[in-house]
Design an enzyme around this catalytic site. Structure first.
Site, short mmCIF file in Angstrom:
data_model
loop_
_atom_site.label_atom_id
_atom_site.label_comp_id
_atom_site.label_asym_id
_atom_site.label_seq_id
_atom_site.Cartn_x
_atom_site.Cartn_y
_atom_site.Cartn_z
N ASN A 285 -7.88 -3.12 14.28
CA ASN A 285 -9.27 -3.36 13.88
C ASN A 285 -9.39 -4.57 12.94
O ASN A 285 -10.44 -4.78 12.35
CB ASN A 285 -9.86 -2.11 13.22
CG ASN A 285 -9.11 -1.70 11.95
OD1 ASN A 285 -8.18 -2.39 11.51
ND2 ASN A 285 -9.51 -0.59 11.36
N GLU B 231 -9.91 -2.03 5.40
CA GLU B 231 -10.55 -1.78 6.69
C GLU B 231 -11.81 -2.64 6.81
O GLU B 231 -12.35 -3.11 5.82
CB GLU B 231 -10.93 -0.29 6.77
CG GLU B 231 -9.76 0.67 6.54
CD GLU B 231 -8.83 0.81 7.75
OE1 GLU B 231 -8.72 -0.14 8.55
OE2 GLU B 231 -8.20 1.87 7.88
N ASP C 72 0.82 -1.21 0.00
CA ASP C 72 0.00 0.00 0.00
C ASP C 72 0.85 1.26 0.00
O ASP C 72 2.05 1.21 0.24
CB ASP C 72 -0.97 0.00 1.19
CG ASP C 72 -0.33 -0.51 2.49
OD1 ASP C 72 0.92 -0.52 2.58
OD2 ASP C 72 -1.08 -0.89 3.40
N HIS D 260 -7.65 -5.04 10.17
CA HIS D 260 -7.36 -4.78 8.75
C HIS D 260 -6.08 -5.51 8.32
O HIS D 260 -5.21 -5.79 9.13
CB HIS D 260 -7.32 -3.28 8.43
CG HIS D 260 -6.10 -2.54 8.89
ND1 HIS D 260 -6.10 -1.18 9.07
CD2 HIS D 260 -4.82 -2.93 9.19
CE1 HIS D 260 -4.90 -0.79 9.45
NE2 HIS D 260 -4.11 -1.82 9.53
P1 PGA Z 1 2.01 -1.94 12.60
O1 PGA Z 1 0.83 -1.88 11.53
O2 PGA Z 1 2.94 -2.99 12.12
O3 PGA Z 1 2.64 -0.59 12.58
O4 PGA Z 1 1.38 -2.30 13.92
C1 PGA Z 1 0.28 -3.07 11.09
C2 PGA Z 1 -0.97 -2.79 10.30
O5 PGA Z 1 -1.67 -1.81 10.58
O6 PGA Z 1 -1.28 -3.57 9.38
#
Ligand code: PGA
Length: 240
Positions: free
Chosen positions: A135, A142, A67, A137
């Protein structure tokens, strides 16, 4: 889904990192799907260390990242492209010509088609690395009413903005991103998802023990034929 539980993120970095180094040595022109965020840093650190020691080369590896934010230039200090350059690409011999990235400033439909075609012509993704959001995702897919398909432009949720705005110390965090969709992620031949820390425990429980539902996008991985989940004790703490 195969679940592996480790003491801490350092141990995950070593075990998952070792897996990548061995895989790359056995398949020097493999196609890796890469992720940003804090979670994969120990793995990238391990790979960079083994590159520096002359134990692995990434010169023929092709990469595709999950992304990228919309509305900031690719070389912005907070772009995911910059994150990858700083944490992996500049520390190894990845060939810039072999790096695939979504352009957050392109026309979303054209960009989605371009990315899907680029991944296909590389032969598909051999291993897709994933983190998970609080959450549930994966990438920036999302929670919602349906699973997404190929790459698309997403409006980020408040949960994601709260988690990631800590990085935007002197600018506003973008509200939109281009992300590979669930459909594109599910095409990867193998998936490695890493989750560390207590803040991920509820999402991890829903992903592994809950129903397959777009309300927890990561739960779709229950239907993927070759997914391995690496957890530390804190992230695994709510599992039965
Ligand atoms: P993080 O993000 O590794 O910074 O916890 C993971 C994500 O949101 O997919």
């Amino acid at each position: 889904m195969e679940i592996k539980i480790f003491e801490n993120e350092k141990e995950i970095g070593e075990v998952a990192g070792r897996f990548y180094v061995d895989f790359i040595n056995a398949n020097p022109s493999c196609v890796l799907g890469l992720a940003t965020g804090a979670t994969p840093l120990p793995v990238y650190g391990y790979i960079a260390e083994k590159y520096a020691a002359g134990e692995v080369s990434l010169k023929d590896v092709k990469t595709f990242n999950l992304d990228e934010y919309c509305g900031i230039p690719q070389d912005d200090k907070n772009s995911y492209f910059t994150f990858m350059r700083e944490n992996l690409f500049s520390k190894t011999d990845v060939n810039p010509a072999n790096v695939g990235f979504l352009d957050g400033n392109a026309d979303p439909d054209e960009e989605s088609a371009r990315y899907a075609a680029a991944i296909e012509s590389a032969g598909g993704i051999d291993i897709q690395l994933l983190g998970i959001g609080r959450n549930g995702h994966i990438a920036f897919n999302e929670p919602g009413e349906e699973f997404t398909g190929e790459a698309w432009k997403v409006k980020l949720t408040e949960s994601t903005i709260a988690a990631n705005s800590i990085y935007f110390t002197d600018s506003e965090m973008p509200r939109y991103a281009m992300t590979m969709g669930i459909g594109s992620i599910m095409k990867a031949k193998k998936i490695i998802l890493i989750a560390t820390g207590e803040s991920k425990a509820e999402a991890v429980r829903a992903m592994i023990e809950g129903p397959v539902t777009p309300h927890c996008p990561a739960s779709v991985l229950q239907q993927h034929p070759d997914t391995v989940i690496y957890l530390d004790r804190a992230a695994a703490s709510l599992l039965k």
